[in-house]
Design a protein around this motif. Sequence first.
Motif, PDB file in Angstrom:
ATOM      1  N   LEU A   7      10.160  19.030  11.535  1.00 22.48           N
ATOM      2  CA  LEU A   7       9.945  20.119  10.452  1.00 22.48           C
ATOM      3  C   LEU A   7      10.089  21.277  10.330  1.00 22.48           C
ATOM      4  N   ARG A   8       9.050  21.658  11.656  1.00 19.71           N
ATOM      5  CA  ARG A   8       9.313  23.740  11.614  1.00 19.71           C
ATOM      6  C   ARG A   8      10.459  24.277  11.919  1.00 19.71           C
ATOM      7  N   LYS A   9      11.170  23.385  12.198  1.00 18.74           N
ATOM      8  CA  LYS A   9      12.776  24.323  12.166  1.00 18.74           C
ATOM      9  C   LYS A   9      13.332  23.868  11.035  1.00 18.74           C
ATOM     10  N   GLY A  10      12.894  23.385  10.363  1.00 21.06           N
ATOM     11  CA  GLY A  10      13.544  23.244   8.551  1.00 21.06           C
ATOM     12  C   GLY A  10      14.332  22.288   7.688  1.00 21.06           C
ATOM     13  N   PHE A  11      13.556  20.997   9.197  1.00 17.13           N
ATOM     14  CA  PHE A  11      14.498  19.995   8.144  1.00 17.13           C
ATOM     15  C   PHE A  11      13.552  19.934   6.823  1.00 17.13           C
ATOM     16  N   HIS A  12      14.921  18.994   6.498  1.00 18.32           N
ATOM     17  CA  HIS A  12      14.217  18.721   4.635  1.00 18.32           C
ATOM     18  C   HIS A  12      14.908  17.480   4.729  1.00 18.32           C
ATOM     19  N   GLY A  13      14.523  16.331   3.966  1.00 20.55           N
ATOM     20  CA  GLY A  13      14.947  14.968   3.377  1.00 20.55           C
ATOM     21  C   GLY A  13      13.865  13.970   3.301  1.00 20.55           C
ATOM     22  N   VAL A  14      14.264  12.438   3.858  1.00 22.83           N
ATOM     23  CA  VAL A  14      13.566  11.524   4.137  1.00 22.83           C
ATOM     24  C   VAL A  14      13.085  11.221   5.218  1.00 22.83           C
ATOM     25  N   ILE A  15      11.886  10.920   5.206  1.00 21.47           N
ATOM     26  CA  ILE A  15      11.005  11.028   6.576  1.00 21.47           C
ATOM     27  C   ILE A  15      10.947   9.511   6.607  1.00 21.47           C
ATOM     28  N   LEU A  16      11.469   7.947   7.612  1.00 25.46           N
ATOM     29  CA  LEU A  16      10.848   7.377   8.179  1.00 25.46           C
ATOM     30  C   LEU A  16      10.097   7.582   9.782  1.00 25.46           C
ATOM     31  N   LEU A  17       9.283   7.589   9.313  1.00 25.75           N
ATOM     32  CA  LEU A  17       8.271   6.891   9.676  1.00 25.75           C
ATOM     33  C   LEU A  17       7.111   6.119  10.760  1.00 25.75           C
ATOM     34  N   ASP A  18       7.188   5.807  11.998  1.00 23.07           N
ATOM     35  CA  ASP A  18       6.366   4.471  12.609  1.00 23.07           C
ATOM     36  C   ASP A  18       5.172   4.930  12.063  1.00 23.07           C
ATOM     37  N   ILE A  19       4.065   4.150  12.106  1.00 18.00           N
ATOM     38  CA  ILE A  19       3.075   4.295  12.447  1.00 18.00           C
ATOM     39  C   ILE A  19       2.841   4.128  13.987  1.00 18.00           C
ATOM     40  N   MET A  20       3.025   2.525  14.314  1.00 15.94           N
ATOM     41  CA  MET A  20       2.455   2.463  16.037  1.00 15.94           C
ATOM     42  C   MET A  20       2.865   3.544  16.742  1.00 15.94           C
ATOM     43  N   MET A  21       2.912   4.009  17.504  1.00 11.79           N
ATOM     44  CA  MET A  21       3.550   4.682  18.011  1.00 11.79           C
ATOM     45  C   MET A  21       2.185   5.299  19.099  1.00 11.79           C
ATOM     46  N   GLY A  67      -0.181   7.827  21.577  1.00 16.33           N
ATOM     47  CA  GLY A  67      -0.255   9.401  21.718  1.00 16.33           C
ATOM     48  C   GLY A  67      -0.550   9.891  20.180  1.00 16.33           C
ATOM     49  N   MET A  68       0.494  10.456  19.351  1.00 16.03           N
ATOM     50  CA  MET A  68      -0.492  10.531  17.979  1.00 16.03           C
ATOM     51  C   MET A  68       0.799  10.013  16.851  1.00 16.03           C
ATOM     52  N   ASP A  69      -0.123   8.692  16.260  1.00 14.16           N
ATOM     53  CA  ASP A  69       0.561   7.518  15.469  1.00 14.16           C
ATOM     54  C   ASP A  69       0.983   8.193  14.227  1.00 14.16           C
ATOM     55  N   GLY A  70       1.359   7.589  13.516  1.00 10.39           N
ATOM     56  CA  GLY A  70       2.246   7.886  12.013  1.00 10.39           C
ATOM     57  C   GLY A  70       0.945   8.232  11.541  1.00 10.39           C
ATOM     58  N   TRP A  71      -0.108   8.006  11.317  1.00 11.65           N
ATOM     59  CA  TRP A  71      -1.180   8.314  10.795  1.00 11.65           C
ATOM     60  C   TRP A  71      -1.847   9.381  10.839  1.00 11.65           C
ATOM     61  N   ASP A  72      -1.801  10.180  12.100  1.00 13.42           N
ATOM     62  CA  ASP A  72      -2.058  11.476  12.769  1.00 13.42           C
ATOM     63  C   ASP A  72      -1.175  12.885  12.175  1.00 13.42           C
ATOM     64  N   THR A  73       0.183  11.984  12.182  1.00  9.98           N
ATOM     65  CA  THR A  73       1.764  12.941  12.163  1.00  9.98           C
ATOM     66  C   THR A  73       1.400  13.396  11.072  1.00  9.98           C
ATOM     67  N   MET A  99      -5.218   4.981   6.080  1.00 15.84           N
ATOM     68  CA  MET A  99      -4.177   5.448   5.353  1.00 15.84           C
ATOM     69  C   MET A  99      -4.282   6.463   3.593  1.00 15.84           C
ATOM     70  N   ASP A 100      -6.035   5.520   3.539  1.00 14.52           N
ATOM     71  CA  ASP A 100      -6.630   6.078   1.833  1.00 14.52           C
ATOM     72  C   ASP A 100      -6.545   7.456   2.300  1.00 14.52           C
ATOM     73  N   SER A 101      -6.929   8.210   2.924  1.00  4.95           N
ATOM     74  CA  SER A 101      -6.471  10.072   2.461  1.00  4.95           C
ATOM     75  C   SER A 101      -5.112  10.414   1.626  1.00  4.95           C
ATOM     76  N   VAL A 102      -4.047   9.947   2.886  1.00  4.27           N
ATOM     77  CA  VAL A 102      -2.814   9.840   2.968  1.00  4.27           C
ATOM     78  C   VAL A 102      -1.726   9.500   1.885  1.00  4.27           C
ATOM     79  N   LYS A 103      -2.242   8.619   1.539  1.00  7.34           N
ATOM     80  CA  LYS A 103      -1.385   7.973   0.489  1.00  7.34           C
ATOM     81  C   LYS A 103      -0.413   8.386  -0.564  1.00  7.34           C
ATOM     82  N   ASP A 104      -1.336   9.218  -1.120  1.00  9.58           N
ATOM     83  CA  ASP A 104      -0.080  10.259  -1.797  1.00  9.58           C
ATOM     84  C   ASP A 104       0.610  10.274  -1.156  1.00  9.58           C
ATOM     85  N   ASN A 105       0.666  11.120   0.291  1.00 10.21           N
ATOM     86  CA  ASN A 105       1.645  11.453   0.160  1.00 10.21           C
ATOM     87  C   ASN A 105       2.319  10.211   0.996  1.00 10.21           C
TER      88      ASN A 105
END
Lengths: 195, 131
Positions: free
Chosen positions: B42-56, B58-64, B92-98
Amino acid sequence: MNIVMIGASTGGPKALRSLFEYLPRIDAAVILIQHMPKFLNVSFCKALSERTLMDVHLAVQDQLLEHGVVHVAPSEYHLVLADNRRIDLVRGVKVNYVCPSVDVAMLSLQARRDDRFVGVVLTGMAADGAEGVRHIKNLGGMAFVQNQMTAAVYDMPHSALLTGAVDFQGSPKSLREKLVETFGVLETTTQTVTG
Amino acid sequence: MSKQIMIVDDDPAVRYTVLEVLRGADMNAIAVDSGEACLEELRKGFHGVILLDIMMPGMDGWDTLEAMKREGLNEGNIVCMLTAVISPSEEMDSVKDNVLDYVRKPFDPDGLIATAKEYLSYLRTVPDENE
């Protein structure tokens, strides 16, 4: 005035695509609250308008409700109705972690002679819309929710169901049929569905 | 950078499968194995649709997602969470509108393609502020 308020969150775009697919111009004004990032407001309305014969607009301040029109709540504003007729967009704190909130919109409905209400709660996390459908039921309206089999996330419909205020649950397609059955179709000279 | 799809999942089999499915449908997709790698793209400029796994690990999907919000990297991107979990947690409550959608594993290939195409079409019709 006939008013339908539809609330959706995560998974909502797909459910709404199905609900609005070939939806004729029903004899009701539709208020749609879909939780989404602000930058998607315009493209979401455009995608929805390609599905239905109803006119789809991003709601604006002081707009009057109109049968056959879908008024989509813009992100970052709560949508409330004044006297069940006029749209008021209110900057405010998040309610149920979201803005606009389905509950805030539904709770703004007031008992008014000859007005008929239906509240619809579709897929989404947490419980936004539950208090709203309870309120609509108390006003003499009806409440419909999406069923578990078709909801990407069943939390919102389930929370609404737990209020005991829900009259019907089903797939988006069956909810569409229920809306047509409840309000009927506006007479128009040309109604052609393509796609 | 063109609008495309990023799959974020620590499971190499999932990454491989999703890439095969999406590229087989002529979609431009990339895959990364962690939340940190997602943020870097994302910092390098990715723009589009992100399919983000929750269970990872270290940094899980919510942390990400929280980190994306903190850095403003979620702006202009559509996020769909991927999970085998039946119901989302209160985290997920605090980020659900994203989060616009919630895609269950295992994937139905046709459903995955339809989801990706639909959300890419949303991005294609977003008014460009520079135009």
